[in-house]
Design a protein around this motif. Structure first.
Motif, PDB file in Angstrom:
ATOM      1  N   LYS A   1       0.840  -1.209   0.000  1.00  0.00           N
ATOM      2  CA  LYS A   1       0.000   0.000   0.000  1.00  0.00           C
ATOM      3  C   LYS A   1       0.864   1.243   0.000  1.00  0.00           C
TER       4      LYS A   1
ATOM      5  N   LEU B   1      -1.108   6.684   3.044  1.00  0.00           N
ATOM      6  CA  LEU B   1      -2.315   7.497   2.926  1.00  0.00           C
ATOM      7  C   LEU B   1      -1.954   8.970   2.977  1.00  0.00           C
TER       8      LEU B   1
ATOM      9  N   LYS C   1      -1.034   2.412   6.194  1.00  0.00           N
ATOM     10  CA  LYS C   1      -1.844   1.242   6.523  1.00  0.00           C
ATOM     11  C   LYS C   1      -0.919   0.168   7.077  1.00  0.00           C
TER      12      LYS C   1
ATOM     13  N   LEU D   1      -3.979   1.532  11.299  1.00  0.00           N
ATOM     14  CA  LEU D   1      -3.179   2.576  10.682  1.00  0.00           C
ATOM     15  C   LEU D   1      -2.020   2.883  11.618  1.00  0.00           C
TER      16      LEU D   1
ATOM     17  N   ASP E   1     -12.571   3.559   6.504  1.00  0.00           N
ATOM     18  CA  ASP E   1     -12.549   4.621   5.491  1.00  0.00           C
ATOM     19  C   ASP E   1     -12.916   5.966   6.117  1.00  0.00           C
TER      20      ASP E   1
ATOM     21  N   ALA F   1      -9.848   6.995   8.473  1.00  0.00           N
ATOM     22  CA  ALA F   1      -8.699   7.394   7.651  1.00  0.00           C
ATOM     23  C   ALA F   1      -8.981   8.692   6.910  1.00  0.00           C
TER      24      ALA F   1
ATOM     25  N   VAL G   1      -6.743  12.084   7.308  1.00  0.00           N
ATOM     26  CA  VAL G   1      -6.051  12.690   6.153  1.00  0.00           C
ATOM     27  C   VAL G   1      -6.518  14.128   5.952  1.00  0.00           C
TER      28      VAL G   1
END
Length: 191
Positions: A16, A19, A29, A116, A175, A178, A182
């Motif tokens: 990954k 993020l 992640k 995370l 989701d 995160a 972000v």
């Protein structure tokens, strides 16, 4: 970003992309891992820890680590156990064999949650955008773990280094968690 992690169980997912990667904070992640929920009586704690390969912490908010094993205190009779993803069956069978005949509950929750890794000098600031806990090292030292709410989502927060935290949430909430992390970090960068 700090490279200090409490165990090699919690590692960034190599498949990954980050993020978020800013000078003061990054969000990665974590690689998939074995997660077990263990509930048992006090008398069985030493045997369970021996079978797992890491002592079970008995201090509230505590964590114990060993090579490829993490035991997180979730309550007076509840722990979350973390191990490498490919060791699920061996860990599960080892604990079940050791606790044979003793009342306990051992449940595979590996597919329920994701994690995370939030790190950097502004990691605690970022978490405080949705969690009202004092993340100073004096109040929330390295190794401390707690369940709490991030905005409207239940999460588990574990401090693994001076400026590194593991944020775990159910997959159905990840989701959301995160995305807010972000978005808040991008506001920090814009300020």
């Amino acid at each position: 970003m700090s490279d200090l992690l409490a165990s090699d169980v919690i590692t960034p997912d190599a498949g990954k992309t980050p993020l978020l990667s800013l000078p003061d904070v990054s969000i990665l992640k974590a690689a998939p891992m074995t997660r077990l929920s263990l509930r048992l009586r006090e008398a069985a704690i030493p045997a369970a820890g021996e079978a797992f390969g890491a002592k079970l912490p008995v201090t509230p908010l505590g964590a114990e680590t060993s090579a490829k094993r993490v035991a997180l205190w979730m309550g007076p009779d509840e722990w979350t156990l973390l191990a490498p993803e490919d060791e699920l069956q061996a860990v599960f069978d080892g604990i079940e064999d050791k606790l044979d005949g003793q009342p306990h509950s051992l449940t595979d929750i590996s597919h329920r949650s994701e994690a995370l890794i939030v790190s950097g000098p502004k990691a605690s600031w970022l978490l405080n955008t949705g969690i009202f806990i004092d993340f100073s090292l004096e109040k929330f030292p390295v190794g401390t773990v707690t369940r709490t709410i991030f905005h409207k989502s239940p999460v588990m927060i574990w401090r693994t280094g001076e400026d590194t935290f593991v944020v775990e949430a159910w997959i159905s909430f990840m989701d959301y968690v995160a995305g807010i992390l972000v978005e808040s970090a991008e506001e920090l960068a814009a300020a």
